[in-house]
Design a protein around this motif. Sequence first.
Motif, PDB file in Angstrom:
ATOM      1  N   ILE A   1       0.992  -1.231   0.041  1.00 23.08           N
ATOM      2  CA  ILE A   1      -0.016   0.103  -0.131  1.00 23.08           C
ATOM      3  C   ILE A   1       0.809   1.349  -0.177  1.00 23.08           C
ATOM      4  CG2 ILE A   1      -1.734   1.382   1.310  1.00 23.08           C
ATOM      5  CD1 ILE A   1      -2.487  -1.600   2.649  1.00 23.08           C
ATOM      6  N   GLY A   2       0.834   2.174  -0.796  1.00 26.38           N
ATOM      7  CA  GLY A   2       1.474   3.392  -1.041  1.00 26.38           C
ATOM      8  C   GLY A   2       2.746   3.188  -2.170  1.00 26.38           C
TER       9      GLY A   2
ATOM     10  N   GLY B   1       4.322   5.151  -4.396  1.00 24.03           N
ATOM     11  CA  GLY B   1       5.042   6.535  -4.749  1.00 24.03           C
ATOM     12  C   GLY B   1       6.316   6.542  -5.216  1.00 24.03           C
TER      13      GLY B   1
ATOM     14  N   GLY C   1       7.857   3.629  -2.792  1.00 25.99           N
ATOM     15  CA  GLY C   1       7.152   2.694  -2.762  1.00 25.99           C
ATOM     16  C   GLY C   1       6.897   1.887  -4.018  1.00 25.99           C
TER      17      GLY C   1
ATOM     18  N   ASP D   1      -3.348   1.960  -3.691  1.00 23.85           N
ATOM     19  CA  ASP D   1      -2.844   3.364  -3.611  1.00 23.85           C
ATOM     20  C   ASP D   1      -3.976   4.487  -3.845  1.00 23.85           C
ATOM     21  OD1 ASP D   1       0.242   5.307  -4.132  1.00 23.85           O
ATOM     22  OD2 ASP D   1      -1.634   6.154  -4.392  1.00 23.85           O
ATOM     23  N   LEU D   2      -4.106   5.596  -2.995  1.00 28.71           N
ATOM     24  CA  LEU D   2      -5.184   6.285  -3.349  1.00 28.71           C
ATOM     25  C   LEU D   2      -5.273   6.718  -4.875  1.00 28.71           C
ATOM     26  CD1 LEU D   2      -5.454   9.073  -0.547  1.00 28.71           C
ATOM     27  CD2 LEU D   2      -6.762   7.390  -0.926  1.00 28.71           C
TER      28      LEU D   2
ATOM     29  N   CYS E   1       3.891   1.912   2.701  1.00 28.11           N
ATOM     30  CA  CYS E   1       4.942   3.079   2.471  1.00 28.11           C
ATOM     31  C   CYS E   1       4.475   4.174   2.109  1.00 28.11           C
ATOM     32  CB  CYS E   1       5.532   2.244   1.229  1.00 28.11           C
ATOM     33  SG  CYS E   1       7.469   3.301   1.068  1.00 28.11           S
TER      34      CYS E   1
ATOM     35  N   ALA F   1      -1.274   9.733   7.013  1.00 32.67           N
ATOM     36  CA  ALA F   1      -1.799   8.666   5.921  1.00 32.67           C
ATOM     37  C   ALA F   1      -1.923   7.187   6.714  1.00 32.67           C
ATOM     38  CB  ALA F   1      -0.945   9.002   4.762  1.00 32.67           C
TER      39      ALA F   1
ATOM     40  N   MET G   1       6.919   0.409   6.568  1.00 26.84           N
ATOM     41  CA  MET G   1       8.116   1.025   5.713  1.00 26.84           C
ATOM     42  C   MET G   1       8.333   2.463   5.569  1.00 26.84           C
ATOM     43  SD  MET G   1       9.232  -2.067   2.961  1.00 26.84           S
ATOM     44  CE  MET G   1      11.034  -2.488   3.786  1.00 26.84           C
TER      45      MET G   1
ATOM     46  N   THR H   1       8.627   6.254   6.691  1.00 36.54           N
ATOM     47  CA  THR H   1       9.351   6.896   7.760  1.00 36.54           C
ATOM     48  C   THR H   1       8.181   7.792   8.499  1.00 36.54           C
ATOM     49  OG1 THR H   1      11.018   7.439   6.004  1.00 36.54           O
ATOM     50  CG2 THR H   1      11.042   8.724   8.240  1.00 36.54           C
TER      51      THR H   1
ATOM     52  N   PHE I   1      12.718  12.325  -4.138  1.00 32.52           N
ATOM     53  CA  PHE I   1      12.574  12.643  -2.658  1.00 32.52           C
ATOM     54  C   PHE I   1      11.953  14.152  -2.539  1.00 32.52           C
ATOM     55  CE2 PHE I   1      13.616  13.357   1.992  1.00 32.52           C
ATOM     56  CZ  PHE I   1      12.602  12.661   2.646  1.00 32.52           C
TER      57      PHE I   1
ATOM     58  N   LEU J   1       8.180  15.637   2.149  1.00 36.88           N
ATOM     59  CA  LEU J   1       8.690  14.488   3.063  1.00 36.88           C
ATOM     60  C   LEU J   1       9.921  14.869   3.733  1.00 36.88           C
ATOM     61  CD1 LEU J   1       8.280  11.520   0.405  1.00 36.88           C
ATOM     62  CD2 LEU J   1       6.598  12.397   2.046  1.00 36.88           C
TER      63      LEU J   1
ATOM     64  N   ARG K   1       5.870  19.348  -3.734  1.00 43.81           N
ATOM     65  CA  ARG K   1       6.078  18.260  -4.501  1.00 43.81           C
ATOM     66  C   ARG K   1       7.535  18.668  -5.505  1.00 43.81           C
ATOM     67  NH1 ARG K   1       5.219  13.783  -2.345  1.00 43.81           N
ATOM     68  NH2 ARG K   1       5.063  12.409  -4.266  1.00 43.81           N
TER      69      ARG K   1
HETATM   70  P1  NAD Z   1       5.412   9.594  -2.544  1.00 39.14           P
HETATM   71  O1  NAD Z   1       4.884  10.927  -1.866  1.00 39.14           O
HETATM   72  O2  NAD Z   1       5.927   9.758  -3.478  1.00 39.14           O
HETATM   73  O3  NAD Z   1       4.236   8.527  -2.441  1.00 39.14           O
HETATM   74  C1  NAD Z   1       3.399   8.093  -1.379  1.00 39.14           C
HETATM   75  C2  NAD Z   1       2.292   7.368  -2.064  1.00 39.14           C
HETATM   76  O4  NAD Z   1       1.375   7.065  -1.145  1.00 39.14           O
HETATM   77  C3  NAD Z   1       1.431   8.111  -3.193  1.00 39.14           C
HETATM   78  O5  NAD Z   1       1.142   7.386  -4.268  1.00 39.14           O
HETATM   79  C4  NAD Z   1      -0.280   8.414  -2.300  1.00 39.14           C
HETATM   80  O6  NAD Z   1      -1.061   8.741  -3.450  1.00 39.14           O
HETATM   81  C5  NAD Z   1      -0.096   7.316  -1.530  1.00 39.14           C
HETATM   82  N1  NAD Z   1      -0.881   7.418  -0.450  1.00 39.14           N
HETATM   83  C6  NAD Z   1      -0.964   8.488   0.412  1.00 39.14           C
HETATM   84  N2  NAD Z   1      -2.312   8.430   1.392  1.00 39.14           N
HETATM   85  C7  NAD Z   1      -2.507   7.186   0.896  1.00 39.14           C
HETATM   86  C8  NAD Z   1      -3.750   6.421   1.708  1.00 39.14           C
HETATM   87  N3  NAD Z   1      -4.187   7.038   2.882  1.00 39.14           N
HETATM   88  N4  NAD Z   1      -3.922   5.244   1.123  1.00 39.14           N
HETATM   89  C9  NAD Z   1      -3.483   4.670   0.152  1.00 39.14           C
HETATM   90  N5  NAD Z   1      -2.243   5.332  -0.720  1.00 39.14           N
HETATM   91  C10 NAD Z   1      -2.016   6.617  -0.075  1.00 39.14           C
HETATM   92  O7  NAD Z   1       6.472   8.806  -1.114  1.00 39.14           O
HETATM   93  P2  NAD Z   1       7.694   8.101  -1.378  1.00 39.14           P
HETATM   94  O8  NAD Z   1       8.699   8.666  -1.841  1.00 39.14           O
HETATM   95  O9  NAD Z   1       7.104   6.882  -2.106  1.00 39.14           O
HETATM   96  O10 NAD Z   1       7.856   7.742   0.188  1.00 39.14           O
HETATM   97  C11 NAD Z   1       7.177   7.038   0.858  1.00 39.14           C
HETATM   98  C12 NAD Z   1       7.629   6.679   2.204  1.00 39.14           C
HETATM   99  O11 NAD Z   1       9.070   6.423   2.316  1.00 39.14           O
HETATM  100  C13 NAD Z   1       7.804   8.100   3.056  1.00 39.14           C
HETATM  101  O12 NAD Z   1       7.454   7.953   4.351  1.00 39.14           O
HETATM  102  C14 NAD Z   1       9.001   8.467   2.766  1.00 39.14           C
HETATM  103  O13 NAD Z   1       9.743   9.357   3.820  1.00 39.14           O
HETATM  104  C15 NAD Z   1       9.737   7.237   2.854  1.00 39.14           C
HETATM  105  N6  NAD Z   1      11.233   7.107   1.918  1.00 39.14           N
HETATM  106  C16 NAD Z   1      11.252   7.877   0.794  1.00 39.14           C
HETATM  107  C17 NAD Z   1      12.550   7.489   0.027  1.00 39.14           C
HETATM  108  C18 NAD Z   1      12.472   8.582  -1.301  1.00 39.14           C
HETATM  109  O14 NAD Z   1      13.818   8.580  -1.826  1.00 39.14           O
HETATM  110  N7  NAD Z   1      11.366   8.811  -1.778  1.00 39.14           N
HETATM  111  C19 NAD Z   1      13.710   7.211   0.555  1.00 39.14           C
HETATM  112  C20 NAD Z   1      13.403   6.641   2.028  1.00 39.14           C
HETATM  113  C21 NAD Z   1      12.107   6.641   2.608  1.00 39.14           C
END
Ligand code: NAD
Length: 318
Positions: free
Chosen positions: A9-10, A12, A15, A33-34, A66, A72, A96, A98, A234, A238, A277
């Motif tokens: 789930i998630g 992004g 994820g 995912d939403l 994630c 969320a 997973m 943060t 990133f 976030l 973003r």
């Molecule tokens: P992102 O913002 O790109 O994606 C998040 C996804 O979650 C989106 O597709 C969104 O539609 C979905 N979402 C939000 N609310 C939701 C809900 N209620 N139900 C279902 N889906 C939902 O985030 P990301 O970059 O993939 O990061 C995800 C997590 O991993 C964060 O906690 C981030 O801090 C951590 N993280 C990210 C990175 C990175 O490099 N991007 C690295 C390490 C850790």
Amino acid sequence: MIDHKIGFIGLGNVGSKLANNILQADYNLFIYDLNKSTSNELVNKGAVWKNSVKEIVDNTSLIITCLPSPQAVTEVVESKLGMIENINNKHLWIEMSTTDEKEMIRLSKLIESKGANVLEAPVTGGQHRAESGNISVLTAGKRENFDRAFPILSEIGFQVLYCGKLGNASTLKVATNYLASINLLSIGEALMVCKKYGIDLKSAYHGIRISSGNSFVHETESQVILNGSYDVGFTMDLACKDVGLFDKLTDKFNIPAAISKLMNKIFNEGLEKYGKRSFSTSIVKILEEQCNVNLRASDFPSQLIDYEPRKKGIEIKF
Ligand code: NAD
């Protein structure tokens, strides 16, 4: 218990890459995912789309989240049609994202009250390492839950650390992101001094890379700053969440962390100026604008690629 049906789930920036690693390892993957459009590529590769969190729970034994914020995660766990409705003693939830250690512990108690099991496993190393399967995974919770999760975690990442009780991994994760964020801000200042002095930024990049000021952030994020794409996968929302979570911990323990306070202020200015973003690396644009100088150099990539071959994960022991 061996898990064959995995829910994710998630989907992004990071994820989707982690989910893809599970798919590549030939597990049955069920995704939600939403925003449904995030699933297209994974569905084309064989993942199964489900229309709600509840449907994910009903079809799997191991569920990974994630998500972009503690709010969320709370929604996914507690809302109507959320995880809490149908989760039971066959399930393991791996968080997973943060996230906030306090909320993590609260939600884990709710999930455990349904007989299910919980492991926190935030990842660190950036989107490019998520893509190559070489990201690091910090885990905490009951050891038996780690042992159950390890076959999946070793497909998702490379260096996997087990660090004790629930809450430890979330805390460690925001501590390491705090260090990465300080690095990012200081790299902007260091490169700006070099540029103003007239040092070619390509030389500056390599000079820092071979010297004591080098860091993981410099070797990776500096490259996309110098390119001008800033594309680190990133985003600023976030980054603000993470530095905010670290600052909350310094308050919890009455630690007079002056750098943390200043850094939160700067990152929130970045959020205000460039939007949720924008990439977190855009934070150095504040300095570029103040100095009316850009930090560009030739021959740096617009996106990071991890050239390390994909390796099966190992547990880091010490
Ligand atoms: P992102 O913002 O790109 O994606 C998040 C996804 O979650 C989106 O597709 C969104 O539609 C979905 N979402 C939000 N609310 C939701 C809900 N209620 N139900 C279902 N889906 C939902 O985030 P990301 O970059 O993939 O990061 C995800 C997590 O991993 C964060 O906690 C981030 O801090 C951590 N993280 C990210 C990175 C990175 O490099 N991007 C690295 C390490 C850790």
